[in-house]
Design a protein around this motif. Structure first.
Motif, PDB file in Angstrom:
ATOM      1  N   PRO A 189      32.918  40.317  44.694  1.00 30.01           N
ATOM      2  CA  PRO A 189      33.068  41.645  45.302  1.00 30.01           C
ATOM      3  C   PRO A 189      34.091  42.479  44.535  1.00 30.01           C
ATOM      4  N   THR A 190      34.159  43.746  44.851  1.00 31.69           N
ATOM      5  CA  THR A 190      35.153  44.624  44.240  1.00 31.69           C
ATOM      6  C   THR A 190      36.548  44.267  44.750  1.00 31.69           C
ATOM      7  N   VAL A 191      37.562  44.700  44.025  1.00 35.91           N
ATOM      8  CA  VAL A 191      38.929  44.250  44.290  1.00 35.91           C
ATOM      9  C   VAL A 191      39.477  44.688  45.649  1.00 35.91           C
ATOM     10  N   ASP A 192      38.837  45.658  46.280  1.00 41.35           N
ATOM     11  CA  ASP A 192      39.335  46.115  47.578  1.00 41.35           C
ATOM     12  C   ASP A 192      38.838  45.255  48.731  1.00 41.35           C
ATOM     13  N   ARG A 193      37.942  44.318  48.458  1.00 37.69           N
ATOM     14  CA  ARG A 193      37.371  43.492  49.523  1.00 37.69           C
ATOM     15  C   ARG A 193      38.194  42.219  49.749  1.00 37.69           C
ATOM     16  N   PRO A 194      38.367  41.817  51.011  1.00 36.87           N
ATOM     17  CA  PRO A 194      39.171  40.628  51.321  1.00 36.87           C
ATOM     18  C   PRO A 194      38.697  39.362  50.600  1.00 36.87           C
ATOM     19  N   HIS A 195      37.384  39.207  50.449  1.00 40.35           N
ATOM     20  CA  HIS A 195      36.861  38.001  49.798  1.00 40.35           C
ATOM     21  C   HIS A 195      37.297  37.936  48.338  1.00 40.35           C
ATOM     22  N   ARG A 196      37.263  39.072  47.658  1.00 35.76           N
ATOM     23  CA  ARG A 196      37.720  39.112  46.261  1.00 35.76           C
ATOM     24  C   ARG A 196      39.215  38.822  46.193  1.00 35.76           C
ATOM     25  N   GLN A 197      39.961  39.382  47.114  1.00 37.11           N
ATOM     26  CA  GLN A 197      41.401  39.157  47.137  1.00 37.11           C
ATOM     27  C   GLN A 197      41.724  37.684  47.368  1.00 37.11           C
ATOM     28  N   ASP A 216      41.030  35.939  44.011  1.00 40.54           N
ATOM     29  CA  ASP A 216      42.102  36.252  43.046  1.00 40.54           C
ATOM     30  C   ASP A 216      43.390  35.519  43.394  1.00 40.54           C
ATOM     31  N   ARG A 217      43.733  35.510  44.662  1.00 45.84           N
ATOM     32  CA  ARG A 217      44.986  34.888  45.095  1.00 45.84           C
ATOM     33  C   ARG A 217      45.015  33.394  44.774  1.00 45.84           C
ATOM     34  N   HIS A 218      43.925  32.703  45.072  1.00 40.62           N
ATOM     35  CA  HIS A 218      43.900  31.251  44.879  1.00 40.62           C
ATOM     36  C   HIS A 218      43.751  30.857  43.410  1.00 40.62           C
ATOM     37  N   THR A 219      42.979  31.605  42.644  1.00 39.50           N
ATOM     38  CA  THR A 219      42.836  31.265  41.221  1.00 39.50           C
ATOM     39  C   THR A 219      44.110  31.601  40.454  1.00 39.50           C
ATOM     40  N   GLN A 220      44.764  32.691  40.816  1.00 34.98           N
ATOM     41  CA  GLN A 220      46.022  33.038  40.141  1.00 34.98           C
ATOM     42  C   GLN A 220      47.116  32.029  40.467  1.00 34.98           C
ATOM     43  N   ALA A 221      47.114  31.521  41.705  1.00 32.50           N
ATOM     44  CA  ALA A 221      48.124  30.544  42.106  1.00 32.50           C
ATOM     45  C   ALA A 221      48.025  29.268  41.277  1.00 32.50           C
TER      46      ALA A 221
END
Length: 288
Positions: A192-200, A203-208
């Motif tokens: 999804p686009t970056v404004d969607r909770p699923h994308r966030q 991103d949060r878990h892969t960046q961690a």
């Protein structure tokens, strides 16, 4: 005494939260509607809306007036129908996301139609909008997977669904019974686009975990994401309730949080037989 004409105008304004569009709906000029809402607000002694950036939002008092107004108008119309010998038209509205309707609510809606003659309005909205629809009285009930809710709502847990990775059946990961975030390293993902909770969440878990992956396509909505999966444009992380395309497999994540769905309604409001019937059907289907 509350002016009912002004109350009706406020309800239309509250549905649009835009004076120009609301005035068009009411066949009034924008200045005339603005003056009418201000006089109504002054007569009640409370602020009904306020500006937040470029947007107008209802105050707590405005939200309460909107809820009261909708209930009052519905009760008035039903009473008038009774007076003239007619039968009040029972109706109920349900708000949920598109995926919730597609993957969960079909059998529920079918059963409700079999046992009730009430009108049924289905409102499609993202999670946060579902909450707003229930709060402002547009929807009697809501089903959503949001993580936080206003204290004014009664929230009932329904079902928890894991997140899964959709990949080709011949992929090296396809034989696994579960996967972890680390297995996303280097994958092409449809997200999804970056404004969607699923994308966030992704991103949060892969960046961690310092995991790098590539964006194949950005698309919103489970069905659209799966459409691009079927076109073999990339892999996807989706809700485990989604239908798996032919030639692909769904592998659950062991380290991504599952999606918890909830049933929402406002305590004390709209205690109708139809609402209770729909609540019972929803609970039955989500617990069997």
């Amino acid at each position: 005494m509350m002016d009912l004409d002004s109350l009706r105008s406020f309800i239309v304004f509250a549905e649009h939260l835009n004076f120009t569009r609301a005035a068009e709906s009411l066949y009034l000029s924008q200045p005339a509607l603005h003056t009418k809402i201000k006089k109504f607000s002054d007569s009640l002694g409370v602020r009904l809306y306020e500006r937040q950036g470029k947007n107008l939002i209802l105050t707590t008092s405005g939200l309460s007036v909107l809820q009261f107004g909708r209930q009052l108008i519905e009760s008035t119309e039903n009473f008038q129908a009774t007076l003239t010998g007619g039968k009040p038209q029972a109706s109920i509205s349900l708000a949920a996301g598109e995926g919730t309707y597609l993957y969960f609510l079909g059998p529920i809606i079918q059963e409700f139609r079999r046992v009730s003659t009430a009108g049924l309005t289905l409102i499609t909205a993202p999670s946060q909008e579902v909450i707003k629809e229930v709060m402002n009285g547009s929807a009697h009930l809501g089903i959503t997977a949001a993580t936080a809710y206003p204290e004014e709502l009664r929230v009932t847990k329904l079902i928890k669904v894991p997140m899964v990775l959709i990949i080709p059946a011949k992929h090296l990961l396809a034989t696994r019974t579960s996967i972890r975030i680390k297995h996303l390293q280097g994958l092409e993902l449809i997200v999804p686009t970056v404004d969607r909770p699923h994308r966030q969440l992704i991103d949060r878990h892969t960046q961690a975990e310092n995991i790098s992956w590539n964006i194949a396509v950005e698309a919103n909505g489970w069905e659209l994401i799966l459409h691009f999966v079927k076109l073999k444009l990339g892999n996807a992380i989706v809700n485990g309730s989604c239908s798996v395309p032919k030639g692909f497999v769904a592998i659950p994540f062991s380290d991504l949080p599952s999606t918890q769905y909830h049933l929402l309604h406002r305590p004390g409001a709209d205690k109708t037989e139809e609402r209770n019937i729909l609540i019972q059907i929803i609970r039955k289907h989500f617990t069997t």
